[in-house]
Each structure stands twice: as C-alpha cells, then as structure tokens.
Design an enzyme around this catalytic site. Structure first.
Site, PDB file in Angstrom:
ATOM      1  N   ASN A   9      28.092 -38.111  17.440  1.00  0.00           N
ATOM      2  CA  ASN A   9      27.934 -37.405  18.600  1.00  0.00           C
ATOM      3  C   ASN A   9      26.840 -38.310  19.406  1.00  0.00           C
ATOM      4  O   ASN A   9      25.648 -38.336  19.194  1.00  0.00           O
ATOM      5  CB  ASN A   9      27.289 -36.028  18.322  1.00  0.00           C
ATOM      6  CG  ASN A   9      26.884 -35.212  19.437  1.00  0.00           C
ATOM      7  OD1 ASN A   9      27.395 -35.799  20.774  1.00  0.00           O
ATOM      8  ND2 ASN A   9      26.435 -34.484  19.317  1.00  0.00           N
ATOM      9  N   LYS A  11      25.803 -37.873  22.524  1.00  0.00           N
ATOM     10  CA  LYS A  11      25.152 -37.109  23.422  1.00  0.00           C
ATOM     11  C   LYS A  11      24.960 -37.637  24.580  1.00  0.00           C
ATOM     12  O   LYS A  11      25.884 -38.178  25.174  1.00  0.00           O
ATOM     13  CB  LYS A  11      23.648 -36.821  22.721  1.00  0.00           C
ATOM     14  CG  LYS A  11      23.772 -36.203  21.288  1.00  0.00           C
ATOM     15  CD  LYS A  11      22.489 -35.488  20.918  1.00  0.00           C
ATOM     16  CE  LYS A  11      22.650 -35.066  19.547  1.00  0.00           C
ATOM     17  NZ  LYS A  11      21.408 -34.390  18.879  1.00  0.00           N
ATOM     18  N   HIS A  94      27.665 -27.098  20.336  1.00  0.00           N
ATOM     19  CA  HIS A  94      26.533 -27.535  19.957  1.00  0.00           C
ATOM     20  C   HIS A  94      25.088 -27.039  20.168  1.00  0.00           C
ATOM     21  O   HIS A  94      25.146 -26.183  21.403  1.00  0.00           O
ATOM     22  CB  HIS A  94      26.430 -29.076  20.479  1.00  0.00           C
ATOM     23  CG  HIS A  94      25.523 -30.049  19.613  1.00  0.00           C
ATOM     24  ND1 HIS A  94      24.203 -29.741  19.947  1.00  0.00           N
ATOM     25  CD2 HIS A  94      25.569 -30.835  18.798  1.00  0.00           C
ATOM     26  CE1 HIS A  94      23.432 -30.831  19.091  1.00  0.00           C
ATOM     27  NE2 HIS A  94      24.498 -31.534  18.299  1.00  0.00           N
ATOM     28  N   GLU A  96      22.376 -27.814  21.147  1.00  0.00           N
ATOM     29  CA  GLU A  96      21.590 -28.118  22.216  1.00  0.00           C
ATOM     30  C   GLU A  96      22.515 -27.549  23.638  1.00  0.00           C
ATOM     31  O   GLU A  96      21.983 -27.245  24.582  1.00  0.00           O
ATOM     32  CB  GLU A  96      21.833 -29.779  22.626  1.00  0.00           C
ATOM     33  CG  GLU A  96      20.790 -30.322  21.579  1.00  0.00           C
ATOM     34  CD  GLU A  96      21.226 -31.630  21.231  1.00  0.00           C
ATOM     35  OE1 GLU A  96      22.173 -32.235  21.908  1.00  0.00           O
ATOM     36  OE2 GLU A  96      20.551 -32.216  20.249  1.00  0.00           O
ATOM     37  N   GLU A 166      24.899 -27.632  11.483  1.00  0.00           N
ATOM     38  CA  GLU A 166      23.682 -28.123  11.943  1.00  0.00           C
ATOM     39  C   GLU A 166      22.431 -27.443  11.938  1.00  0.00           C
ATOM     40  O   GLU A 166      22.103 -26.670  12.990  1.00  0.00           O
ATOM     41  CB  GLU A 166      23.869 -28.864  13.335  1.00  0.00           C
ATOM     42  CG  GLU A 166      25.215 -29.712  13.135  1.00  0.00           C
ATOM     43  CD  GLU A 166      25.156 -30.743  14.529  1.00  0.00           C
ATOM     44  OE1 GLU A 166      25.049 -32.011  14.083  1.00  0.00           O
ATOM     45  OE2 GLU A 166      24.714 -30.512  15.539  1.00  0.00           O
ATOM     46  N   GLY A 172      17.544 -34.293  15.039  1.00  0.00           N
ATOM     47  CA  GLY A 172      16.691 -35.344  15.804  1.00  0.00           C
ATOM     48  C   GLY A 172      15.035 -35.391  15.508  1.00  0.00           C
ATOM     49  O   GLY A 172      14.537 -35.947  16.050  1.00  0.00           O
ATOM     50  N   SER A 212      19.863 -35.380  11.359  1.00  0.00           N
ATOM     51  CA  SER A 212      19.195 -36.546  10.792  1.00  0.00           C
ATOM     52  C   SER A 212      19.808 -37.247   9.688  1.00  0.00           C
ATOM     53  O   SER A 212      19.207 -37.693   8.610  1.00  0.00           O
ATOM     54  CB  SER A 212      17.816 -36.290  10.449  1.00  0.00           C
ATOM     55  OG  SER A 212      17.061 -35.635  11.550  1.00  0.00           O
TER      56      SER A 212
HETATM   57  P1  13P Z   1      20.586 -36.388  14.884  1.00  0.00           P
HETATM   58  O1  13P Z   1      21.456 -37.002  13.911  1.00  0.00           O
HETATM   59  O2  13P Z   1      20.086 -37.358  15.832  1.00  0.00           O
HETATM   60  O3  13P Z   1      19.691 -35.460  14.258  1.00  0.00           O
HETATM   61  O4  13P Z   1      21.500 -35.363  15.677  1.00  0.00           O
HETATM   62  C1  13P Z   1      22.515 -34.454  14.879  1.00  0.00           C
HETATM   63  C2  13P Z   1      23.199 -33.902  16.030  1.00  0.00           C
HETATM   64  O5  13P Z   1      22.888 -32.875  16.683  1.00  0.00           O
HETATM   65  C3  13P Z   1      24.671 -34.194  15.919  1.00  0.00           C
HETATM   66  O6  13P Z   1      25.560 -33.403  16.801  1.00  0.00           O
END
Ligand code: 13P
Length: 250
Positions: A9, A11, A94, A96, A166, A172, A212
């Site tokens: 992803n 982002k 997601h 976010e 997740e 992150g 992560s």
């Molecule tokens: P990270 O791998 O940067 O923690 O992000 C995970 C994520 O949100 C994947 O959709």
C-alpha cells in the site's frame, strides 16, 4: 492450502516515474514467486503501473473508491472507472480513511458491494486502536467491523474478498503485533466468517496482517497457521525491502 498474498500500500507516495522504475525493478525479483503480489498505488500512478506491470505477475490495485457508479461527487473515483482501465484490486476502509476521511462501517460495506458489482476484488481493512485494545475490546471491534463490512454479501463474494487485519497502533509506528497475537486476532476474524458463511468459506478466505511488516518479521508472521500474507505500507516503498517480504520463503 491458502496462498500467501503480499500487497503493498503505497499510500500518498510515488510519482509516475518512480512507480515505473519500481515495477521494472521489482518484476525481475519476484517473477518466480508462488505468492501473489499486488501493489495498491495512487490514482495518478494507476495507468503507468498497469502498463508497466503488463505481462508480469504483479497485480495492480487502487486505495479507495466511491460506491456510486458516477455522478456529482467532485474528486471521487468509481469502481467502474477503476475496472475499465484494468485495475483488479481496491483497498476499502483503511484505518487512515476511517480516521481522516470519516469512513464508517456503513460506507465500507457500500464500497465493498460496489467493488464486487464491477468485478473488483476488495481488500477490506479492520483493526482496533490502542485504547480499544487496552480496554480489552479488540476482539469485539474487529469481529464487528468484519461482520458489518461483509453484510449482504454472497458466499461466492466472500470467497474472493481479502480481509486485512491492521491494528491501528502498529501502523507506521515500528511496533508489530507479535506473530502470536496477530495470528490469534486473525483466527477470531476467521471464526466470525465461519459463523456467517460456513466453514468452507472461512477456510478459504484470505486474511492478511498489516502494521510495520518488514523483511525481518515477515517470515515469522507468515509461518503462523492463519496469517495469509500482508498489507505492507512503509516497506513497500523500497524494492529491496518489498522484494524480501514477497520472497520470504525462498
Ligand atoms: P506500515 O507497514 O507502514 O506500518 O503500514 C501498514 C499499512 O497501513 C498498510 O495498509
């Protein structure tokens, strides 16, 4: 035996030239994998990525979509638009988007249904916050989110969905859920799918872990009983990291 599905992803990262170089390099390194490889990229990279990934084993996905087919929704992209240019997957719900763009379990469900109606495969995200986890509510949150996301879907559709667990506190932050905890949470999601759609569907549905994931922890996560791959954020932005995650078993 369920396949391992490793999805990146990106982002809001990667310009088209960077995306093209990434796929050109990645393609050589993952061409022999038995695992499924998906990159979910920004809308502005989709077309470049689809062209660059043509004829390779890298599949392309988007990161969001609207549930309506078309209309007065300035700034939005529909499932039909994605499908028409050749996109196969779409991330839905997601954390976010739930956190910064007011997505709810209801809009997630509408988007999942719309995605299927256009032949897109949704990657639906569920996960608890740190406060919810500390309050002992993680299981309730993730199973409720799963139930609401899948509401009204047919067995056949659930067979083709990907669920990504997740935990928000692991995204992150560098903090990964332990392989054991992530596997337990994913088992709970699978049990919910079994309760709603039966054992056969539950044994088939792909449930990824995200938060992560990096080359150093991928193998341990993927060798558990129920984790079927990962949705990878930060580590999907570097070919050398993402390739190692995809090739964890080589
Ligand atoms: P990270 O791998 O940067 O923690 O992000 C995970 C994520 O949100 C994947 O959709």
């Amino acid at each position: 035996m369920r396949k391992k599905v490793i999805a990146g992803n990106w982002k809001m990262n990667m310009l088209p030239n960077e995306a093209i170089s990434f796929i050109t390099e990645l393609e050589k390194k993952v061409k022999n994998t038995q695992n499924e490889v998906i990159l979910c990229v920004p809308y502005t990279d989709l077309f470049y990525c689809l062209l660059t990934a043509q004829g390779t084993n890298i599949k392309i996905g988007a990161q969001n979509m609207h549930w309506e087919k078309n209309g007065a929704y300035t700034g939005e992209i529909s499932g039909e638009m994605l499908k028409t240019i050749g996109v196969e997957y779409v991330i839905i719900g997601h954390s976010e988007r739930r956190q910064y763009f007011a997505e709810t379990d209801e809009t997630v469900n509408k988007k999942v249904k719309a995605a299927f109606s256009y032949g897109l495969k949704p990657i639906v995200c569920v996960g608890e916050t740190l406060e919810e986890r500390e309050a002992g509510k993680a299981q309730e949150i993730i199973t409720t989110q799963t139930k609401l996301a899948l509401e009204g879907l047919t067995q056949e559709q659930v067979n083709h969905i990907i669920i990504a667990y997740e935990p928000i506190w692991a995204i992150g932050t560098g903090k990964t859920a332990t392989a054991h905890d992530a596997n337990e949470a994913i088992k709970q999601i699978r049990e919910k799918v079994e309760e709603l759609y039966g054992k056969e569907v539950a044994q088939q549905v792909i449930i990824q872990y995200g938060g992560s994931v990096k080359p150093s922890n991928a193998k341990e996560l993927f060798e558990t009983s129920d984790i079927d791959g990962a949705l990878v954020g930060g580590a999907s932005l570097k070919v050398e990291d993402f390739e190692k995650i995809v090739n964890y078993n080589q």
